[in-house]
Design an enzyme around this catalytic site. Sequence first.
Site, mmCIF file in Angstrom:
data_model
loop_
_atom_site.group_PDB
_atom_site.id
_atom_site.type_symbol
_atom_site.label_atom_id
_atom_site.label_comp_id
_atom_site.label_asym_id
_atom_site.label_seq_id
_atom_site.Cartn_x
_atom_site.Cartn_y
_atom_site.Cartn_z
ATOM 1 N N SER A 40 -5.361 9.223 -10.152
ATOM 2 C CA SER A 40 -5.524 8.027 -9.459
ATOM 3 C C SER A 40 -6.000 7.018 -10.597
ATOM 4 C CB SER A 40 -6.733 8.131 -8.417
ATOM 5 O OG SER A 40 -7.056 6.902 -7.604
ATOM 6 N N ASP B 172 0.102 9.968 0.893
ATOM 7 C CA ASP B 172 -1.160 9.414 0.217
ATOM 8 C C ASP B 172 -1.444 8.158 0.798
ATOM 9 O OD1 ASP B 172 -2.891 8.208 -1.583
ATOM 10 O OD2 ASP B 172 -2.067 9.337 -3.380
ATOM 11 N N HIS C 94 -4.357 12.126 -0.853
ATOM 12 C CA HIS C 94 -4.486 11.516 -2.248
ATOM 13 C C HIS C 94 -5.189 12.659 -3.358
ATOM 14 C CE1 HIS C 94 -5.160 8.308 -5.356
ATOM 15 N NE2 HIS C 94 -6.649 8.396 -5.268
#
Length: 425
Positions: A274, A361, A399
Amino acid sequence: MDFNYIPLVAIPQHDIYFGLHEYQVRNTVNKHVTRRVPFRQLFRSSRNKTSIQPTSFTTRVKKRYRQWTEERHRRRLLVNIMKLIYKRRFVKRILFGTGICLLLVFIFIFIIIPLVYKNSYSFQRSLLFLNFVNIPVNFKSPSSLGLDGARNFYLTTEDNVTLGVWQILPQLLLPKLKASEFSEKDYENALGDGTPVFIYMHGNSGNRGSAHRVELYKILQQNNYHVVAFDYRSYGDSSPVEPSESGVVSDSKAVYNWVKSHSNGAKIYFWGHSLGTGISSHLLDVLESEGRTISGLVLEAPFNNMCDEVRSYPLAKMFRYLPWFDFFFTEPMYENGLKFQSDRHLVKVKAPILILHAEDDLVIPIQLGLKLYETVQSSRQGKSPIKFIKFDKNLHFGHKFIYKDTGLSSTIKDFVKESSKYKPF
């Protein structure tokens, strides 16, 4: 008053007007016949210029009842009309009040919040890093989270920031660890055994002890890799210094320098997740510009740059169609140095890259990962390896659950094996 022209009217003896003043009326046709007519009846007849017709008591009662009924209906009708008017006023008040509330909400969400965001660097920083979202963890005891062969220690950066760090030994060293207690020096010396080292850079919110991160450490450990996980400034038990892009990159560089100084030439890989993908990409660009290299970069759920990521972020969906979106949201972040332009950093580097992204995601859409991949691939033109692996949405990895993939361990082993053959310089 002249009564000669009033027609003859017969009045029964039981007239309901009995007792009123009466006058003799001469019939214009038969003058010798006279009758008595009540004055009120006479006056009403002369006023309306209508003849007074003989009526029975029952007829008059029915007439009066009908008049009373009609009057009652008129009153009911009037009451209903008033109620309707009142209801309409009440509805109008509700609609007016609702309209005012919606207007205030609109002003607050689409005007006040953008103004505050544009003029407040701390607000931008907080929403980007989410460092205030913390998970209580016993950092000094990684084993309480199921991490065997792990120790906690602290590093100090050049700008006097203390970082909390975990060093996790590979699986093959655990029997030796159980046979004898490892000292701090033993852990440091273990980094130089030639086994690959993964430096993990986590995303925003949480800390190095978050559950999904711990599960990934275990997979890397089982693959017989060293793992070094740390918290940036203001995260976990690191120094409570406000973060910035240059600050977190500086923290990551300090950890890299420590690993490099103890790894005795072992292969070093970066794993970014991320926001950590933007940090690791930036750091890799800095290192290669200084003539230093790493063996490979793994990007889990990456984005190409912060501008596109802000536009795709779930909280920004209600704002991104506004004509002033960039003016209030993206431009201020770039002015304050919060860019994380992975697409610009990675087109300059030569290290092998592996990109992992799930189709479902919602935080960072897979389109941003694909866009980053296409940008870097076109700049390399096959001179150095870059691979993109997507995970089907039916797997529901979202995610942060790619670690659940049963083939992830093999994927990492293949990447390490292939990248070891490549020499960027």
